[in-house]
Scaffold this motif. Structure first.
Motif, short mmCIF file in Angstrom:
data_model
loop_
_atom_site.label_atom_id
_atom_site.label_comp_id
_atom_site.label_asym_id
_atom_site.label_seq_id
_atom_site.Cartn_x
_atom_site.Cartn_y
_atom_site.Cartn_z
N ASN A 145 11.71 15.14 35.10
CA ASN A 145 12.33 14.05 35.89
C ASN A 145 13.79 13.79 35.50
O ASN A 145 14.20 12.64 35.36
CB ASN A 145 11.55 12.74 35.77
CG ASN A 145 10.14 12.84 36.32
OD1 ASN A 145 9.88 13.62 37.24
ND2 ASN A 145 9.23 12.08 35.76
N ILE A 146 14.60 14.83 35.33
CA ILE A 146 16.03 14.61 35.07
C ILE A 146 16.63 14.11 36.39
O ILE A 146 16.65 14.83 37.39
CB ILE A 146 16.71 15.90 34.58
CG1 ILE A 146 16.17 16.26 33.19
CG2 ILE A 146 18.24 15.73 34.56
CD1 ILE A 146 16.74 17.52 32.59
N ASP A 147 17.06 12.85 36.39
CA ASP A 147 17.48 12.22 37.64
C ASP A 147 18.99 12.34 37.84
O ASP A 147 19.73 12.69 36.91
CB ASP A 147 17.02 10.76 37.68
CG ASP A 147 17.54 9.96 36.50
OD1 ASP A 147 18.76 9.73 36.45
OD2 ASP A 147 16.73 9.53 35.65
N VAL B 52 4.76 13.97 27.89
CA VAL B 52 4.56 13.40 26.54
C VAL B 52 5.92 13.09 25.91
O VAL B 52 6.18 11.96 25.47
CB VAL B 52 3.76 14.38 25.63
CG1 VAL B 52 3.63 13.81 24.23
CG2 VAL B 52 2.39 14.66 26.23
N ALA B 53 6.81 14.09 25.93
CA ALA B 53 8.15 13.89 25.35
C ALA B 53 8.94 12.88 26.18
O ALA B 53 9.67 12.04 25.62
CB ALA B 53 8.89 15.23 25.31
N ALA B 54 8.77 12.92 27.51
CA ALA B 54 9.49 11.99 28.37
C ALA B 54 9.05 10.55 28.09
O ALA B 54 9.88 9.64 28.04
CB ALA B 54 9.26 12.35 29.84
N ALA B 55 7.76 10.35 27.87
CA ALA B 55 7.24 9.00 27.61
C ALA B 55 7.75 8.49 26.26
O ALA B 55 8.13 7.32 26.13
CB ALA B 55 5.71 8.99 27.65
N GLY C 153 8.65 2.07 31.51
CA GLY C 153 9.46 3.19 31.03
C GLY C 153 10.76 3.36 31.80
O GLY C 153 11.32 2.39 32.30
N THR C 154 11.21 4.61 31.88
CA THR C 154 12.48 4.89 32.54
C THR C 154 12.32 5.80 33.75
O THR C 154 13.25 6.46 34.18
CB THR C 154 13.48 5.53 31.56
OG1 THR C 154 12.87 6.70 31.00
CG2 THR C 154 13.85 4.57 30.44
#
Lengths: 201, 475
Positions: A18-20, B321-324, B297-298
């Motif tokens: 999800n790179i926005d 997992v890493a994103a969270a 979150g983002t």
């Protein structure tokens, strides 16, 4: 628009999902009335501290990847805003190809208008390419649009798919406004028909 | 084009009625009925036209309004401090006037966020194709119009040709059965759907929202739902037009009148999905299972009921997992923390998602007779000058002011922080906008997305709050 035929270059790994487009080019750089000059602010908040110094851990700040022309990214690259400043910033930095498992629709469209090739590949292939890219500047990829394949430095080939019209436009660097304007009679005909069918528009 | 007599979806019907030409590989030339233009994504497009000696083909179908970087404080019509913003607003002014498009300048009471102005002025009507250089163009799908965001090159393409080169998307159905419980709103529907499908769940699709809960929404609510179709990855969102739609459109400045109105309504009544039409993907949610939600979150997919706790990153799969973990680090949160114990210091009510009169009414209903918590900075930015005027007339503006909110002029404002309305590093904001991306509302700022009623509740308590608790105390 520059033609895209074959590209051989360094691929930078960005394993984030999800790179926005806010990450690709933050809003403070949208206040321009030009298309050029955005490369220095590509991934601005990931790339620089608030005082403007480089974050050494960020991939494009590492010596091996400073001249990357390809990005290997996690799923759903380019989600969010429609800002074409995102592909403009990539192009201005020197990136001509992004490889991911999937792309957000508007970003995907915007790439083709700027001579950037987004390639969607299955997860296992992206994982392999990501690992490869992790080896640094020795790991160069070749993107062969004519042959519709990605070739790794050890010669392994991964075929990809692309809509024929988009491929044609990229290979020949075509401006699609010019192509559409050749269809002016059809557009006029449609408008006349619509004036009767849906006159309130 | 769908074969004759094949049952068609609403999307199929609107698409078919706008195809000028189809190539062998399925690439279509699509006619565009309405083109909305704002100051940030259009200057390069107008410049492109000038450089190639091309004209704006249909100025009568083009509507321009500055919204993204206009200040929301008094005196803005005389001077904008930020030089780059001022240049963009001035460029739009010059370009709009030179091209002779419909234009609502900064000092016009009808000025506002482009996606609020379009429907308000009757430019957006059922069955149309609507585009704008902004991803939240999906908003207009609430009318049963095929509406989506485009990039600046496509803005230039539409200005020059009134068409787009497009391939058809797939059909996705999102059905919300039953009625919404008290305290649950359109924003909770749309966030819940994204939480379920993920931000890539709708990629390559156009979503039709249907079911009793959608039918029961006002036009304002339907706009909120469709607005965030893009956060779910969809190209567009749609709701089939019905009596609620017709009643909203009737009498709007640019809606058809007299015989034309009757002809339009007759056509609009054909805009529904036929029985047996094929959807490539179907999601069904029971309205009674939807709670007031917030994001933690983002990514807009990081959605949980307010009664929940911050999740454990390890509970996700793959790259998430890493994103969270990254999200929690950025947001300054710990797994297991109760969501309704998270303290905030900023509240933003506004945006094309929730800047309409119904949104302000919902927040005011919670705020009436109450005050915001000490130390909270709270701001309400109406979506248009007309929404603002209506809120003034209804006494809603006074409720906000008395509660301690700043009552601003119309614009996109802190949704994306292109003007001076921004979060400072470490600020935590309860926001009615649509994106909680890193840095979206200001570098280092932390955003929690929620409904206007929930944002009002957070303003009162100073922490993320279940609005139903305040309702029990009597709203």
């Amino acid at each position: 628009m520059d033609k895209f035929t074959t590209l051989t270059g360094v691929a930078a790994p960005m394993p984030l999902v999800n790179i926005d487009t806010d990450m690709i080019i933050p809003k403070q750089f949208l206040k321009t009335i030009k298309r050029s000059g955005l490369g220095k602010n590509l991934f601005d908040e990931l790339r620089y501290e608030a005082d403007g110094t480089e974050k050494p851990e960020f991939v494009l700040n590492q010596p091996a990847y400073r001249n990357a022309e390809i990005i290997i990214a996690g799923d759903n690259f380019g989600c969010g805003s429609s800002r074409e400043h995102a592909p403009w910033a990539l192009l201005d930095f020197g990136v001509r190809c992004v490889i991911s498992t999937s792309f957000a629709d508007i970003f995907y469209n915007n790439c083709f208008k700027n001579g950037i090739l987004p390639i969607a590949l299955p997860q296992d292939v992206v994982d392999t390419l990501m690992e490869d890219a992790g080896r640094g500047s020795n790991a160069r990829l070749t993107i062969d649009l004519e042959g519709m394949k990605v070739v790794t430095s050890d010669g392994t080939e991964f075929p990809f798919e692309l809509d024929p019209f988009r491929r044609h436009c990229l290979l020949n660097g075509l401006d699609d406004i010019g192509l559409t304007m050749e269809k002016a009679d059809s557009i006029r005909g449609f408008e006349e028909q619509m004036a009767t069918a849906r006159p309130w528009i | 084009m769908t074969a004759p007599n094949t049952p068609r979806t609403l999307y199929d019907k609107i698409w078919d009625d706008h195809v000028i030409q189809t190539d062998e590989d399925g690439t279509c030339l699509l006619y565009i009925d309405r083109h909305l233009v704002h100051e940030v994504t259009s200057p390069q497009a107008f410049e492109g036209l000038r450089m190639t000696g091309r004209n704006v083909r249909a100025p009568e179908k083009t509507i321009a309004v500055p919204d993204h970087n206009v200040p929301t404080t008094a005196g803005r019509e005389k001077h904008i401090d930020n030089e780059e913003g001022r240049i963009q607003v001035a460029a739009l002014d010059t370009n709009a006037r030179a091209a002779g498009v419909h234009y609502y300048p900064i000092d016009d009471i009808r000025q506002g966020i482009v996606h609020i102005v379009g429907p308000e002025q009757g430019w957006t009507l059922p069955g149309m194709t609507v585009v704008c250089g902004d991803s939240h163009t999906a908003t207009h799908g609430a009318f049963g119009a095929l509406a989506h965001g485009i990039g600046t090159s496509e803005v230039e393409h539409v200005l020059a040709t009134q068409t787009l080169i497009q391939k058809k998307s797939k059909n996705m159905k999102v059905e919300i059965t039953g009625s919404l419980p008290p305290g649950v709103t359109a924003k909770d529907i749309t966030l819940t759907v994204i939480g379920l499908t993920g931000t890539a769940g709708g990629n390559g699709h156009v979503i039709e929202y249907c079911g009793q809960a959608i039918r029961e929404l006002s036009m304002e609510g339907r706009m909120t739902v469709c607005n965030m179709a893009i956060e779910g990855g969809a190209r567009a969102g749609l709701v089939a037009p019905d009596e609620t739609t017709f009643a909203y459109c009737k009498g709007r400045p640019n809606a058809p009148k007299g015989e034309q109105w009757d002809a339009a309504v007759a056509y609009w009544k054909t805009l529904f999905t036929d029985d047996g039409a094929k959807f490539d993907k179907v999601i069904t949610i029971r309205a009674e299972d939807i709670a007031p939600v917030v994001t933690w979150g983002t990514s807009p997919e990081d959605v949980l009921p307010i009664t929940g706790v911050v999740p454990e990153p390890a509970s996700f799969a793959g790259g998430k997992v890493a994103a969270a973990q990254r999200s929690l680090d950025y947001m300054g949160l710990q797994a297991g923390q109760k969501l309704d114990q998270i303290a905030i210091n900023t509240v933003f009510i506004g945006s094309c998602t929730n800047g309409r009169i119904e949104d302000l009414r919902a927040a005011a209903a919670v705020l009436k007779g109450r005050s915001i918590a000490p130390g909270i900075r709270a701001m309400v930015v109406p979506g248009s000058g007309l929404v603002r005027a209506q809120a003034e007339a209804e006494g809603i503006a006074d409720i906000f002011r008395n509660a301690g909110f700043e009552w601003r002029l119309a614009g996109c404002s802190m949704c994306l922080g292109m003007n001076d309305d921004q979060l400072n590093p470490g600020d935590r904001c309860a926001a009615t906008s649509n994106r909680n991306f890193e840095g979206r509302q200001g570098r280092g700022g932390r955003t929690h997305l929620m409904s206007p009623a929930m944002a009002a509740a957070a303003a009162i308590t100073g922490r993320l709050t279940d609005v139903r608790e305040l309702m029990a105390e009597g709203v």
